[in-house]
Design a protein around this motif. Structure first.
Motif, PDB file in Angstrom:
ATOM      1  N   LEU A 227       0.742  -1.146   0.070  1.00 54.31           N
ATOM      2  CA  LEU A 227      -0.040  -0.045  -0.114  1.00 54.31           C
ATOM      3  C   LEU A 227       0.710   1.419  -0.050  1.00 54.31           C
ATOM      4  O   LEU A 227       0.636   2.264  -0.626  1.00 54.31           O
ATOM      5  CB  LEU A 227      -0.789  -0.118   1.332  1.00 54.31           C
ATOM      6  CG  LEU A 227      -1.859   1.016   1.169  1.00 54.31           C
ATOM      7  CD1 LEU A 227      -2.952   1.028   0.146  1.00 54.31           C
ATOM      8  CD2 LEU A 227      -2.419   1.024   2.706  1.00 54.31           C
ATOM      9  N   GLY A 228       1.898   1.380   0.660  1.00 56.46           N
ATOM     10  CA  GLY A 228       2.986   2.216   0.849  1.00 56.46           C
ATOM     11  C   GLY A 228       3.902   2.255  -0.242  1.00 56.46           C
ATOM     12  O   GLY A 228       4.827   3.113  -0.190  1.00 56.46           O
ATOM     13  N   THR A 229       3.743   1.525  -1.099  1.00 53.56           N
ATOM     14  CA  THR A 229       4.756   1.249  -2.216  1.00 53.56           C
ATOM     15  C   THR A 229       6.122   1.093  -1.489  1.00 53.56           C
ATOM     16  O   THR A 229       7.206   1.706  -2.056  1.00 53.56           O
ATOM     17  CB  THR A 229       4.668   2.340  -3.445  1.00 53.56           C
ATOM     18  OG1 THR A 229       4.746   3.443  -2.764  1.00 53.56           O
ATOM     19  CG2 THR A 229       3.482   2.309  -4.114  1.00 53.56           C
ATOM     20  N   ASN A 230       6.366   0.298  -0.579  1.00 53.46           N
ATOM     21  CA  ASN A 230       7.687   0.058   0.283  1.00 53.46           C
ATOM     22  C   ASN A 230       8.585  -0.828  -0.576  1.00 53.46           C
ATOM     23  O   ASN A 230       9.494  -0.750  -0.963  1.00 53.46           O
ATOM     24  CB  ASN A 230       7.599   0.038   1.478  1.00 53.46           C
ATOM     25  CG  ASN A 230       6.987   1.176   2.215  1.00 53.46           C
ATOM     26  OD1 ASN A 230       7.409   2.182   2.651  1.00 53.46           O
ATOM     27  ND2 ASN A 230       5.596   0.986   2.407  1.00 53.46           N
ATOM     28  N   PHE A 256      -3.141  -4.661  -6.666  1.00 55.33           N
ATOM     29  CA  PHE A 256      -4.275  -3.563  -6.517  1.00 55.33           C
ATOM     30  C   PHE A 256      -3.711  -2.419  -5.414  1.00 55.33           C
ATOM     31  O   PHE A 256      -3.867  -1.361  -5.581  1.00 55.33           O
ATOM     32  CB  PHE A 256      -5.441  -4.024  -6.083  1.00 55.33           C
ATOM     33  CG  PHE A 256      -6.608  -3.275  -5.361  1.00 55.33           C
ATOM     34  CD1 PHE A 256      -7.132  -2.297  -6.519  1.00 55.33           C
ATOM     35  CD2 PHE A 256      -6.869  -3.016  -4.049  1.00 55.33           C
ATOM     36  CE1 PHE A 256      -8.258  -1.311  -6.219  1.00 55.33           C
ATOM     37  CE2 PHE A 256      -7.915  -1.908  -3.894  1.00 55.33           C
ATOM     38  CZ  PHE A 256      -8.413  -1.175  -4.745  1.00 55.33           C
ATOM     39  N   LEU A 257      -3.018  -3.084  -4.409  1.00 56.37           N
ATOM     40  CA  LEU A 257      -2.717  -2.206  -3.262  1.00 56.37           C
ATOM     41  C   LEU A 257      -1.536  -1.419  -3.698  1.00 56.37           C
ATOM     42  O   LEU A 257      -1.506  -0.268  -3.334  1.00 56.37           O
ATOM     43  CB  LEU A 257      -2.206  -3.151  -2.017  1.00 56.37           C
ATOM     44  CG  LEU A 257      -3.363  -3.654  -1.113  1.00 56.37           C
ATOM     45  CD1 LEU A 257      -2.662  -4.706  -0.069  1.00 56.37           C
ATOM     46  CD2 LEU A 257      -4.154  -2.807  -0.646  1.00 56.37           C
ATOM     47  N   ILE A 258      -0.676  -1.768  -4.503  1.00 61.71           N
ATOM     48  CA  ILE A 258       0.446  -1.361  -5.185  1.00 61.71           C
ATOM     49  C   ILE A 258       0.495   0.049  -5.822  1.00 61.71           C
ATOM     50  O   ILE A 258       0.618   1.027  -5.753  1.00 61.71           O
ATOM     51  CB  ILE A 258       1.332  -2.080  -5.885  1.00 61.71           C
ATOM     52  CG1 ILE A 258       2.085  -3.105  -4.811  1.00 61.71           C
ATOM     53  CG2 ILE A 258       2.577  -1.425  -6.458  1.00 61.71           C
ATOM     54  CD1 ILE A 258       2.760  -4.234  -5.939  1.00 61.71           C
ATOM     55  N   LEU A 259      -0.967  -0.140  -6.619  1.00 61.09           N
ATOM     56  CA  LEU A 259      -1.293   0.941  -7.782  1.00 61.09           C
ATOM     57  C   LEU A 259      -2.352   2.003  -6.892  1.00 61.09           C
ATOM     58  O   LEU A 259      -2.692   2.896  -7.728  1.00 61.09           O
ATOM     59  CB  LEU A 259      -1.819   0.319  -8.882  1.00 61.09           C
ATOM     60  CG  LEU A 259      -1.048  -0.664  -9.581  1.00 61.09           C
ATOM     61  CD1 LEU A 259      -1.429  -1.520 -10.774  1.00 61.09           C
ATOM     62  CD2 LEU A 259       0.262   0.029 -10.189  1.00 61.09           C
ATOM     63  N   VAL A 260      -3.067   1.453  -6.251  1.00 58.37           N
ATOM     64  CA  VAL A 260      -4.474   2.084  -5.757  1.00 58.37           C
ATOM     65  C   VAL A 260      -4.033   3.482  -5.402  1.00 58.37           C
ATOM     66  O   VAL A 260      -4.845   4.624  -5.877  1.00 58.37           O
ATOM     67  CB  VAL A 260      -5.345   1.472  -4.783  1.00 58.37           C
ATOM     68  CG1 VAL A 260      -4.595   1.252  -3.572  1.00 58.37           C
ATOM     69  CG2 VAL A 260      -6.517   2.264  -4.413  1.00 58.37           C
ATOM     70  N   VAL A 333       5.684  -5.540 -13.602  1.00 59.17           N
ATOM     71  CA  VAL A 333       5.653  -4.294 -14.249  1.00 59.17           C
ATOM     72  C   VAL A 333       5.280  -3.269 -13.071  1.00 59.17           C
ATOM     73  O   VAL A 333       5.750  -2.178 -13.007  1.00 59.17           O
ATOM     74  CB  VAL A 333       4.963  -4.230 -15.417  1.00 59.17           C
ATOM     75  CG1 VAL A 333       4.578  -2.982 -16.001  1.00 59.17           C
ATOM     76  CG2 VAL A 333       5.503  -4.957 -16.516  1.00 59.17           C
ATOM     77  N   SER A 334       4.208  -3.871 -12.333  1.00 59.68           N
ATOM     78  CA  SER A 334       3.575  -2.751 -11.351  1.00 59.68           C
ATOM     79  C   SER A 334       4.533  -2.485 -10.237  1.00 59.68           C
ATOM     80  O   SER A 334       4.521  -1.203  -9.936  1.00 59.68           O
ATOM     81  CB  SER A 334       2.365  -3.436 -10.755  1.00 59.68           C
ATOM     82  OG  SER A 334       1.300  -3.838 -11.913  1.00 59.68           O
ATOM     83  N   THR A 335       5.351  -3.393  -9.796  1.00 61.92           N
ATOM     84  CA  THR A 335       6.342  -3.074  -8.967  1.00 61.92           C
ATOM     85  C   THR A 335       7.472  -2.409  -9.260  1.00 61.92           C
ATOM     86  O   THR A 335       8.017  -1.618  -8.472  1.00 61.92           O
ATOM     87  CB  THR A 335       6.730  -4.196  -8.256  1.00 61.92           C
ATOM     88  OG1 THR A 335       7.319  -4.077  -6.990  1.00 61.92           O
ATOM     89  CG2 THR A 335       7.808  -5.192  -8.882  1.00 61.92           C
ATOM     90  N   THR A 336       8.063  -2.362 -10.473  1.00 62.67           N
ATOM     91  CA  THR A 336       9.065  -1.467 -10.902  1.00 62.67           C
ATOM     92  C   THR A 336       8.508  -0.207 -11.558  1.00 62.67           C
ATOM     93  O   THR A 336       9.511   0.753 -11.684  1.00 62.67           O
ATOM     94  CB  THR A 336       9.856  -2.273 -12.044  1.00 62.67           C
ATOM     95  OG1 THR A 336       9.094  -2.918 -13.044  1.00 62.67           O
ATOM     96  CG2 THR A 336      10.730  -3.658 -11.284  1.00 62.67           C
TER      97      THR A 336
END
Length: 561
Positions: A227-230, A256-260, A333-336
């Motif tokens: 959620l905090g893109t940590n 979803f948590l990464i991007l929201v 892709v979402s995480t990088t």
């Protein structure tokens, strides 16, 4: 159902979920940071730290507060690791070495969560929850606060005030991150993630022997790391570990948590500047880059040549069978493209072009949609650059949101986009060129880089790209737990996080001091698709000119081979 179709359906489901919450969450965030009311629990916090939440700050005061708070976090987390052996719930683990303690403290305070250790073999419950998880919350709140300060710079006129850092920090924690994390943790527990403080268990294996597995407050830390893109992970296997990410449903929920929040912040931006279309233009730019990278990653991982890959239905090396190629590509892709760094597959095992896409996503500045807060302010900096380029083409003084982009503003924006590449390329060149006696801890070639040729170079390039861009993922072949890498990557993380904030806040102060200028027939319409296309082009061209030689030596050479 074919794996390709399954991957496409997951992308569609994810887009639908993000679209569903985009407007309500974005408007809620705008209301949180625009409110003049303080909750009772917030007032208690302000009194305990001696802060006046109603006092406005100019950009130097705001910056000093950011740096002082973050420095205190580095010192506290460093000390916590150094005395771990005498703390309760340590699980019998020893204290962490000085250089690794520095690296980890810098990592979590900088919202990077780079890990040169195995969590389940190094950190006790108290350090994991009281140290690392706490920094997951506050570092994300700091990024959101800086982004909101820049938005206020665009929204306000004839004042240098950017709000109050302590109020922005506390509201981000109390009203946004903590409530969402509680709900998210319940969902992850329902999906099968663990949440306990159990000790180390010895378990037998099917092929004989045994292994040691410890429990932990995993679900609560997992939700805030996404959620905090940590990024980071309670376990060394990160989000590929079944205790952190049990099944396909939890995997999609974690993406979803990464991007929201990063995507929803574009709605917050449009609401706070009084023009929702401006937010949609930024959203469209982010979304176009994200969907393009997802499509390319799925293509290269599903259809890469080679008899073994074709027999397996794609590049399955390093991927969890319970997720498959489609979900792994989507997660990768979402995480990088955000400053997250959590992984559910082995990025080093991606195809040459797939690994290159991961690298390029970070090199863009992680702005599509980017990290919590950092993605929005990074994209707005690029919008300033794009407006300046458009002004040069037509011979008109550039303006963005009614603010003139003059010499001071463009210098600050240029410094912002130059600092991270300087850190990445400088530290990579130094590491690759370092030559010391074979028995030295500083011998990079002998002791750290396990890959050969282009892939070995990519391991080092990926490490500093990840560190300086506050991502935290890694190519697994690199042994980064050395004095050299712990120190240099730690410095890259701190400088890559806080030097850009200096330029962001200085730009915000400069914009807030201006008198707004009215629109004319010659004003560039920055809410139109034409500007979104110009912005995408500026991002890709600037990144390409900066990093193409390094990419050609690493992932491009590997992919073409």
């Amino acid at each position: 159902m074919s794996p390709v179709l399954a991957g496409v359906l997951q992308v569609l489901a994810l887009v639908a979920a993000l679209a569903l919450v985009y407007r309500p969450l974005g408007d809620y965030l705008a209301a949180v940071y625009s409110s003049t009311r303080h909750l009772r629990v917030e007032k208690w916090i302000y009194r305990s730290i001696g802060a006046n939440p109603s006092a406005e700050m100019r950009w130097p005061a705001y910056l000093r507060s950011v740096l002082a708070f973050s420095m205190a976090g580095v010192l506290f987390l460093y000390l916590l690791q150094r005395i771990q052996d005498v703390l309760p719930l340590s699980l019998g683990f020893t204290s962490i070495s000085p250089h690794q303690s520095f690296n980890t403290a810098a990592s979590f305070v900088a919202n990077t969560n780079w890990q040169s250790y195995s969590g389940e073999q190094s950190m006790g419950h108290l350090v994991q929850t009281g140290g690392l998880a706490v920094q997951n919350f506050v570092s994300a709140a700091v990024g959101m606060a800086v982004a909101i300060a820049l938005v206020r710079g665009f929204a306000r006129t004839r004042t240098g005030d950017l709000g109050n850092f302590w109020a922005d920090l506390v509201r981000g924690l109390i009203r946004v991150l903590i409530p969402m994390a509680i709900i998210g943790a319940i969902v992850l527990v329902a999906c099968g993630a663990i949440q306990n403080f159990s000790g180390i268990h010895e378990l037998g294996q099917f092929n004989g022997g045994s292994q040691h597995i410890n429990g932990g407050a995993v679900a609560s830390q997992e939700v805030i790391k996404e959620l905090g893109t940590n990024g980071g992970g309670y376990f060394n296997a990160n989000s590929a570990h079944p205790f952190e990410n049990p099944n396909g449903l939890s995997n999609l929920f974690e993406i979803f948590l990464i991007l929201v929040i990063p995507f929803s912040l574009t709605r917050t931006f449009g609401t706070m500047v009084g023009n929702a279309r401006q937010g949609y233009a930024i959203l469209g730019t982010m979304g176009l880059i994200w969907i393009g990278f997802v499509s390319l990653m799925m293509w290269t991982e599903f259809h890469h040549g080679g008899a073994a890959l074709q027999e397996a239905g794609g590049a399955m090396e390093g991927k969890e069978t319970r997720f498959g190629i489609g979900a792994s590509a989507l997660f990768s892709v979402s995480t990088t493209l955000t400053s997250t760094g959590a992984v559910n597959s082995f990025h080093s095992s991606n195809t040459g072009f797939g690994g290159g896409l991961d690298l390029l996503g970070m090199m863009l500045g992680e702005i599509a949609p980017g990290g919590v807060g950092s993605g929005l302010y990074g994209m707005l900096i690029m919008a300033v650059i794009a407006v300046f380029i458009a002004g040069l083409m037509v011979g008109r003084t550039p303006e963005y949101l009614g603010k003139k982009i003059g010499t001071r503003e463009i210098k600050l924006a240029a410094c912002y986009i130059l600092i991270t590449p300087a850190l990445v390329l400088g530290f990579t060149a130094l590491s690759m060129g370092l030559s010391t006696p074979p028995d030295s801890m500083l011998n990079v070639a002998e002791n750290s880089v396990h890959g050969s040729g282009a892939h070995g170079f990519s391991e080092v390039l990926y490490a500093f790209t990840s560190g300086a861009n506050n991502n935290g993922s890694a190519f697994g072949g690199l042994n980064a737990n050395t004095q050299w890498y712990n120190t240099t990557i730690g410095l890259a993380m701190l400088l890559g996080r806080f030097l850009p904030m200096v330029f962001v806040l200085a730009l915000a102060g400069s914009l807030a001091e201006q008198q707004g200028v009215p629109k004319t027939a010659g004003t560039l319409r920055t809410e139109k698709p034409l500007f979104a296309g110009l912005l995408v082009g500026a991002i890709l061209i600037i990144t390409g000119l900066t990093y193409f030689p390094a990419l050609a030596l690493g992932p491009m050479a590997e992919g073409l081979a």
